[in-house]
Design a protein around this motif. Structure first.
Motif, PDB file in Angstrom:
ATOM      1  N   THR A 404       1.320   4.972   5.610  1.00  0.00           N
ATOM      2  CA  THR A 404       2.479   5.983   5.496  1.00  0.00           C
ATOM      3  C   THR A 404       2.834   6.149   4.019  1.00  0.00           C
ATOM      4  O   THR A 404       2.312   5.689   3.080  1.00  0.00           O
ATOM      5  CB  THR A 404       3.921   4.948   6.061  1.00  0.00           C
ATOM      6  OG1 THR A 404       4.879   6.019   6.322  1.00  0.00           O
ATOM      7  CG2 THR A 404       4.167   4.072   5.126  1.00  0.00           C
ATOM      8  N   ASN A 405       3.849   7.184   3.884  1.00  0.00           N
ATOM      9  CA  ASN A 405       4.062   7.771   2.469  1.00  0.00           C
ATOM     10  C   ASN A 405       4.567   6.625   1.386  1.00  0.00           C
ATOM     11  O   ASN A 405       5.147   5.713   2.046  1.00  0.00           O
ATOM     12  CB  ASN A 405       5.169   8.810   2.838  1.00  0.00           C
ATOM     13  CG  ASN A 405       4.411  10.220   3.119  1.00  0.00           C
ATOM     14  OD1 ASN A 405       3.421  10.072   3.607  1.00  0.00           O
ATOM     15  ND2 ASN A 405       5.222  11.167   2.657  1.00  0.00           N
ATOM     16  N   ARG A 406       4.067   6.603   0.430  1.00  0.00           N
ATOM     17  CA  ARG A 406       4.744   5.642  -0.714  1.00  0.00           C
ATOM     18  C   ARG A 406       6.312   5.510  -0.539  1.00  0.00           C
ATOM     19  O   ARG A 406       6.964   4.650  -0.706  1.00  0.00           O
ATOM     20  CB  ARG A 406       4.359   6.020  -1.979  1.00  0.00           C
ATOM     21  CG  ARG A 406       2.658   6.105  -2.284  1.00  0.00           C
ATOM     22  CD  ARG A 406       2.430   6.573  -3.555  1.00  0.00           C
ATOM     23  NE  ARG A 406       2.765   8.186  -3.614  1.00  0.00           N
ATOM     24  CZ  ARG A 406       2.537   8.868  -4.492  1.00  0.00           C
ATOM     25  NH1 ARG A 406       1.983   8.289  -5.988  1.00  0.00           N
ATOM     26  NH2 ARG A 406       2.691  10.013  -4.478  1.00  0.00           N
ATOM     27  N   SER A 407       7.021   6.626  -0.379  1.00  0.00           N
ATOM     28  CA  SER A 407       8.429   6.417  -0.377  1.00  0.00           C
ATOM     29  C   SER A 407       8.968   5.786   0.820  1.00  0.00           C
ATOM     30  O   SER A 407      10.033   5.433   0.834  1.00  0.00           O
ATOM     31  CB  SER A 407       9.000   8.081  -0.196  1.00  0.00           C
ATOM     32  OG  SER A 407       8.613   8.788   0.703  1.00  0.00           O
ATOM     33  N   ALA A 408       8.153   5.686   1.899  1.00  0.00           N
ATOM     34  CA  ALA A 408       8.412   5.103   3.183  1.00  0.00           C
ATOM     35  C   ALA A 408       8.127   3.677   3.018  1.00  0.00           C
ATOM     36  O   ALA A 408       8.494   2.966   4.118  1.00  0.00           O
ATOM     37  CB  ALA A 408       8.089   5.645   4.312  1.00  0.00           C
ATOM     38  N   MET A 409       7.499   3.129   2.329  1.00  0.00           N
ATOM     39  CA  MET A 409       6.920   1.654   2.445  1.00  0.00           C
ATOM     40  C   MET A 409       8.087   0.684   1.987  1.00  0.00           C
ATOM     41  O   MET A 409       8.935   1.069   1.206  1.00  0.00           O
ATOM     42  CB  MET A 409       5.956   1.732   1.342  1.00  0.00           C
ATOM     43  CG  MET A 409       4.591   2.037   1.526  1.00  0.00           C
ATOM     44  SD  MET A 409       3.417   1.778   0.424  1.00  0.00           S
ATOM     45  CE  MET A 409       1.919   2.939   0.873  1.00  0.00           C
ATOM     46  N   GLY A 410       8.182  -0.125   2.874  1.00  0.00           N
ATOM     47  CA  GLY A 410       9.255  -1.178   2.725  1.00  0.00           C
ATOM     48  C   GLY A 410      10.520  -0.711   3.845  1.00  0.00           C
ATOM     49  O   GLY A 410      11.508  -1.545   3.636  1.00  0.00           O
ATOM     50  N   GLY A 411      10.230   0.362   4.494  1.00  0.00           N
ATOM     51  CA  GLY A 411      11.682   0.872   5.236  1.00  0.00           C
ATOM     52  C   GLY A 411      11.112   0.720   6.677  1.00  0.00           C
ATOM     53  O   GLY A 411      12.041   1.430   7.335  1.00  0.00           O
ATOM     54  N   VAL A 417       2.553  -0.914   8.338  1.00  0.00           N
ATOM     55  CA  VAL A 417       1.874  -2.100   8.535  1.00  0.00           C
ATOM     56  C   VAL A 417       1.691  -2.450   7.069  1.00  0.00           C
ATOM     57  O   VAL A 417       1.111  -1.757   6.382  1.00  0.00           O
ATOM     58  CB  VAL A 417       0.949  -2.041   9.617  1.00  0.00           C
ATOM     59  CG1 VAL A 417      -0.043  -3.349   9.354  1.00  0.00           C
ATOM     60  CG2 VAL A 417       1.046  -1.527  11.074  1.00  0.00           C
ATOM     61  N   ASP A 418       1.910  -3.664   6.889  1.00  0.00           N
ATOM     62  CA  ASP A 418       1.357  -4.055   5.773  1.00  0.00           C
ATOM     63  C   ASP A 418      -0.070  -4.317   5.578  1.00  0.00           C
ATOM     64  O   ASP A 418      -0.459  -5.324   5.857  1.00  0.00           O
ATOM     65  CB  ASP A 418       2.270  -5.640   5.377  1.00  0.00           C
ATOM     66  CG  ASP A 418       1.972  -6.145   3.821  1.00  0.00           C
ATOM     67  OD1 ASP A 418       1.171  -5.686   3.082  1.00  0.00           O
ATOM     68  OD2 ASP A 418       2.611  -7.261   3.321  1.00  0.00           O
TER      69      ASP A 418
END
Length: 904
Positions: A404-411, A417-418
Motif C-alpha cells: 500500500t502507499n507509504r502514507s497509508a502504512m500503519g493505518g 499487511v506487514d
C-alpha cells in the motif's frame, strides 16, 4: 620463478574479449611491447611464423607485399594481438569465409608451467609412438592427452556440435584421430589456462583483388537473420556484411531490386570501409550509451547454424524480455509492464501460489534464477507456499511484491499487511522495501545476487506510490548506493589437509556407500569415478534422482520412505559413507550411529554436518572437490560388496516389474508409471506431485542421460506437479514435459493451471506437456499414512474426493485428453500423448488399494496396517489383498534364484 612460488601466470593479448581476460590475481605478461615480430613468411606455402604480441593489422600490413593476410578479422583488429586471438579463438565477421583462429593455426611453440618448451601441431600415431619412446615430460603430456581422448572418445565425437562459429570450451575434438590429434588446435581457445604461447605458425589467405558491399534494410534483426540461408545459397561471401559481384543476383533471389529504398550497393572501397567501420564500432557504441544506462552486450557471440539464426534471435529476445535485460528498472509493477511492452515478459498464472511454483520449476530445470510477482496483501500472501518450496529446496527465487502507499502504512488500511514481518522467514537472506526510485537498482540487483549466492528466496517490496514515481538513477553523492550487474561463477574448494582426512576415512572401509542429492548434479562424471574407485553403490535423494542414470547397475535408486530396498539395505550394512550435495533429512534411513565412518561434501557451510555424525565435513563445489579427492582414493580390490549391491539392485527392478504387473481394480497405478519407462523421450522433463504419485515416480521411472526430474523435496507440498511442468516448458520449450499427479492435487490447483497451459502452449517449440492424473477418488497418501502410522482406518469425510471429468475439462480448453479405464489401454495412451501436437491430459482410473509400501516394511508391518483396515476400513478386502500381493513380490524367487534352483 612463478612456478617456484606457486604464482599463476596469465598472458594478455589485448583487444580480444571485452576485458582482455587479464583482470585476475596473477603475474600478467603483456607480449605486445617486446615479442611482436613477424618472424618469417613462406609465400609459396602461404604460411608465416609470428610472436604472440604482434597486432593483427600490423601483421597484415607487413604481409600486404605478398598479397597475403591472416583470415580471421575481429572488430578489434586495430589493436588485438595474435596471441590473444589464439587464446580466445577469435572469429570476427570474416568467419564465414576463413573460419575461426583455430582453423588457421598450423603449429604452436609453447611453454608449460613446469618449463617444458616444445612445438606442437598435428601428431600422427607414428610420431606419438616416437615421442613415447623418447620419454620425458613431453611423452607424459602426450600420454595424458591420449588417455583423455581415448576415455571420452564417444562423448567428444558426438558431443561437439558442427557449428562454424563454435568457440566455447576446450577444443578436445581437435584430438580426435580423424582430425590428426592436433595438439596446437586443441590449445587454441584455452585462454592461457594450459600453456604460454611463444610463437605460432599460421595459415594465410590471398587478399581479395576486389570487394563489393551490399547493404539490405530490414524491419528487425530477426527478419534479417531469416534471409541468411538464402544469402548463403546464392553466394560465398567473405563476410556477411561484404559480398562479391553476385550482389544483383542476390537481390533478385530475395525479390529485391537496386531501386529498393532499403537497398544500397557499393563498389567504392572508401565508402565500403566507412560502412564497415560503423559496424565494427557497433558493440562499443551500444554497450556504453551516452545516457549511462545499463546494457547487456554479448548476443553477437551466439553460435548457431545459419538456418536457425532467426528463430534463435527471437528466442533470445524472449529470454531478454523475461529477465528485463532491455529495461533498466521496474517503474511500477503492472503499469510498468504495460509501458515497457511486456518486457520482461509477464507469465500469467491462475493463482499467485502457482506463479511461485512455476518460478521454482523454471529454476530447477533451467539452472537460472526465477522471479515471481504479486500485488500487495492477498497476492503477497498467496506466494508464500511456493516461496517456502523454493527456500527449503535451496532454489534461487526473487519475489517482487507490491504494498500500500507509504502514507497509508500503519493505518490499518485496505489490504495492508506487514510484509517485512510476513516475509522475514521465507526471505530471511534479503527482504527490503523500496522507498525512493534511486534505491531500486541496488535493491533489485542485490536481491538477485543474494538469491543466487545463497540459493534462497529474496524479496523486494515496492509501495504503490513509489511505483508511480519517475525513475531517477542513484547519484554520485552521500548516502546514495549505486549498483552493478553480474556475478562471476565461483567454486569453493576444501583444503588439502581436509581432503587428506576425507580420503583416509573413505579408504578405511570395505563396504562403502554414496548418497547424492541435487548438489551433485554438476558432478555426474566425478561421482561415477569415485564409485568405481571405491567399489561403492550410489543411492539418490529424491531431489537428486536425475544426478545419475538409473540404468547404472550400482545405482540403487531413491532412499527413504519413497526409496528402494537396495538403498535401505546398503545404508544398513555399509561401513563408510560419502554424502555429496544432499541434506536428506531422514536419519533413520542412514547407517546406525557409530556403524559407518562418514564424509560429507556440500557447497553450503550452513547445511554441512546436519544429518549424521560425519568425521570430515568438506565445504566445496561437488565436482571440483571430488576431482581433487580422487587421486587420494584407493582402488577397491575386493568386489563382493559391489557385486551384492548390483545383484540386489537388479532383483529390485525385477520386483518393480512384478509389482507393476499385479492385477488391480481397474488399473494398478504402479503399472501406469512402469509402462512409461520404455517410452520416455531421451530429453524428457518430469515433475511429480506429492503423494502416492511421488512413490511411483521415485521407484518405477528410470531417468537416464539428459532426462530431468524433480518434485517438492523438503516441503513436500501438494500442488507443484503441473506448475513445475509449466515452468519446465518456459525453461526448455523444445523439450517434452510430463507431470505425474494425483487427483487430489489436480483438484487443488492443477485443473486451473490447465488454463495457463492452454494460454501459452503455442509459444513452445515442442508443444508436448502431458499431465497424467492418477484418479482413485481418494487422498491416497494420507489414507495410507493413517493406516500405517496411526493404526486408523480410512476416514471418508476427510479423504474421499469427487470424481471429476479431467479429460472433458481439458478438451473444453482445446487440449488433447484421454480417459483410461483398462490396463490394456495404458501403453497406447502414453504413446498417443507423446505423439500429439498439443498438450494432453491422461485420466488414469487407478486402484486406491495398491499400497505405497516403504522399502523396509516387513510382512508384520503389513499385518499392522491390515489390522487397522479390519477396524472398519471401507475398502478392507481390497487393501489386505493388494498389500499382501505387492509385498510378496519381494519374496518370490528371481531369475537368478531360478537358475540356482530350477524347481523353485
Amino acid at each position: 620463478m612463478c612456478a617456484r612460488f606457486g604464482a599463476p601466470v596469465l598472458s594478455r593479448g589485448g583487444g580480444t574479449s571485452l576485458a582482455g581476460q587479464a583482470t585476475n590475481a596473477a603475474v600478467v605478461v603483456d607480449w605486445t611491447k617486446y615479442c611482436h615480430r613477424l618472424v618469417s613468411v613462406d609465400p609459396g606455402a602461404r604460411t608465416c611464423v609470428v610472436e604472440p604480441g604482434i597486432v593483427l593489422d600490423e601483421l597484415n600490413r607487413q604481409l600486404s607485399g605478398h598479397r597475403l593476410q591472416f583470415g580471421p578479422k575481429p572488430s578489434t583488429h586495430t589493436h588485438c594481438a595474435l596471441g590473444g586471438m589464439i587464446g580466445n579463438n577469435s572469429c570476427g565477421a570474416s568467419t564465414q569465409a576463413y573460419g575461426k583462429t583455430v582453423d588457421n593455426v598450423r603449429r604452436l611453440e609453447i611453454l608449460t608451467y613446469d618449463g617444458t618448451r616444445m612445438w606442437v601441431g598435428p601428431t600422427p600415431k607414428a610420431e606419438r609412438e616416437r615421442i613415447a619412446e623418447e620419454g620425458g615430460r613431453r611423452a607424459e603430456i602426450y600420454a595424458g592427452l591420449d588417455r583423455i581422448i581415448t576415455e571420452y572418445l564417444a562423448d567428444v565425437r558426438h558431443g561437439y556440435p558442427d557449428i562454424p562459429r563454435r568457440v566455447s570450451g576446450y577444443n578436445l575434438d581437435s584430438l580426435l584421430p580423424e582430425k590428426g590429434f592436433d595438439v596446437a588446435r586443441a590449445l587454441v581457445g584455452s585462454e592461457g589456462t594450459l600453456v604460454t604461447v611463444l610463437r605460432a605458425e599460421l595459415d594465410l589467405v590471398p587478399v581479395p583483388p576486389f570487394q563489393s558491399l551490399l547493404v539490405l534494410g530490414y524491419d528487425d534483426i530477426c527478419t534479417a537473420a531469416d534471409d541468411v540461408p538464402r544469402l548463403l545459397e546464392h553466394s560465398d561471401p567473405s563476410q556477411l556484411e561484404a559480398v562479391d559481384d553476385q550482389a544483383r543476383e542476390l537481390l533478385w533471389s530475395l525479390s529485391r531490386s537496386e531501386k529498393d529504398p532499403a537497398v544500397a550497393l557499393s563498389d567504392n572501397p572508401v565508402r565500403e570501409q566507412e560502412m564497415l567501420k560503423a559496424r565494427e564500432a557497433g558493440l562499443g557504441v551500444t554497450a556504453r550509451p551516452p545516457d549511462g544506462r545499463e546494457t547487456w552486450e554479448g548476443w553477437e557471440d551466439s553460435a548457431v547454424p545459419p538456418d536457425r539464426l532467426g528463430d534463435h534471435l527471437r528466442d533470445l529476445k524472449v529470454l531478454f524480455d523475461e529477465f528485463g535485460y532491455d529495461h533498466p528498472s521496474l517503474n511500477g509493477l503492472l503499469a510498468a509492464w504495460g509501458r515497457a511492452d511486456n518486457r520482461p515478459r509477464f507469465i500469467q498464472a491462475r493463482h499467485e501460489e502457482m506463479a511461485a511454483f512455476e518460478a521454482v520449476g523454471y529454476v530447477k530445470f533451467s539452472g537460472k534464477p526465477g522471479v515471481c510477482a504479486a500485488t500487495s496483501g492477498p497476492g503477497a500472501i498467496h506466494l508464500l507456499n511456493g516461496l517456502y518450496d523454493a527456500k527449503l529446496d535451496h532454489v534461487p527465487v526473487v519475489a517482487v511484491v507490491g504494498q500500500t502507499n507509504r502514507s497509508a502504512m500503519g493505518g490499518s488500511y485496505q489490504q495492508e499487511v506487514d510484509l517485512p514481518a510476513l516475509y522475514k522467514d521465507v526471505a530471511s537472506d534479503f527482504c527490503e522495501t523500496v522507498t525512493v526510485p534511486e534505491q531500486l537498482p541496488n535493491v533489485l540487483d542485490r536481491a538477485m545476487r543474494t538469491s543466487l549466492a545463497r540459493r534462497s528466496v529474496t524479496a523486494v517490496i515496492i509501495p504503490a506510490d513509489v511505483q508511480e514515481l519517475d525513475y531517477s538513477p542513484p547519484e554520485h553523492a552521500f548516502k546514495m548506493v549505486p549498483s552493478s550487474l553480474g556475478m562471476s561463477y565461483y567454486a569453493p574448494v576444501p583444503s588439502e589437509e581436509a581432503l587428506a582426512r576425507a580420503a583416509e576415512v573413505l579408504n578405511s572401509g570395505q563396504r562403502p556407500a554414496i548418497l547424492v542429492g541435487q548438489g551433485a548434479r554438476g558432478a555426474r562424471q566425478e561421482v561415477m569415478q569415485v564409485a568405481e574407485h571405491l567399489g561403492a553403490g550410489v543411492a539418490k535423494a529424491l531431489l537428486g534422482k536425475d544426478v545419475l542414470d538409473d540404468e547404472l547397475p550400482y545405482v540403487t535408486g531413491a532412499i527413504g520412505l519413497l526409496g528402494t530396498r537396495p538403498s535401505y539395505e546398503m545404508m544398513r550394512d555399509c561401513d563408510t559413507l560419502l554424502v555429496v550435495g544432499s541434506s536428506f533429512p531422514y536419519t533413520q534411513f542412514l547407517p546406525e550411529f557409530g556403524q559407518a565412518r562418514a564424509v560429507q561434501i556440500d557447497i553450503d557451510p550452513h547445511m554441512i554436518g546436519l544429518r549424521y555424525p560425519f568425521e570430515v565435513n568438506l565445504v566445496g563445489d561437488a565436482a571440483v572437490t571430488l576431482r581433487r579427492l580422487l587421486p587420494s582414493l584407493k582402488v577397491a580390490r575386493e568386489h563382493g560388496w559391489r557385486q551384492k549391491i548390483e545383484q540386489d539392485t537388479a532383483d529390485w527392478w525385477e520386483v518393480m516389474r512384478r509389482r507393476a504387473a499385479v492385477e488391480a481394480d481397474p488399473i494398478n497405478p504402479e503399472y501406469v508409471a512402469h509402462a512409461l519407462n520404455d517410452l520416455l523421450p531421451d530429453n524428457a522433463i518430469l515433475a511429480a506431485d506429492s503423494g502416492s504419485a511421488a512413490n511411483w515416480y521415485a521407484r518405477h521411472l528410470k531417468l537416464r542421460g539428459a532426462m530431468r526430474g524433480s518434485l517438492s523435496g523438503t516441503l513436500a507440498t501438494m500442488g507443484p506437479g503441473v506448475p513445475y511442468a509449466i515452468g519446465a516448458k518456459f525453461a526448455h520449450g523444445d523439450r517434452p514435459a510430463i507431470a505425474l499427479v494425483g487427483d487430489g492435487a489436480m483438484q487443488m490447483n492443477g485443473m486451473a493451471e490447465l488454463i495457463t497451459v492452454a494460454k501459452y502452449w503455442r509459444d513452445w517449440a515442442d508443444p508436448r506437456l502431458i499431465v497424467a492424473v492418477l484418479n482413485n477418488l481418494v487422498l491416497n497418501q494420507v489414507t495410507w499414512e493413517m493406516r500405517a502410522m496411526e493404526g486408523a482406518p480410512q476416514f471418508l469425510p476427510s479423504q474421499s474426493i469427487p470424481d471429476v471429468a479431467y479429460a472433458d475439462f481439458a478438451r473444453s480448453l482445446g487440449l488433447e485428453a484421454i480417459r483410461i479405464e483398462k490396463p490394456g489401454e495404458v501403453t497406447g495412451a502414453w504413446e498417443a500423448a507423446l505423439a500429439t501436437d498439443r498438450p494432453c491430459v491422461l485420466d488414469f482410473v487407478t486402484d486406491p488399494a495398491v499400497p505405497p509400501i516403504p522399502p523396509h516394511a516387513t510382512l508384520d508391518q503389513i499385518e499392522a496396517a491390515a489390522t487397522a483396515v479390519l477396524k472398519g476400513d471401507t475398502d478392507r478386502a481390497a487393501v489386505v489383498r493388494q498389500g499382501f500381493k505387492a509385498k510378496v513380490q519381494e519374496f518370490l524367487p528371481t531369475h537368478r534364484d531360478r537358475g540356482r534352483h530350477p524347481n523353485a
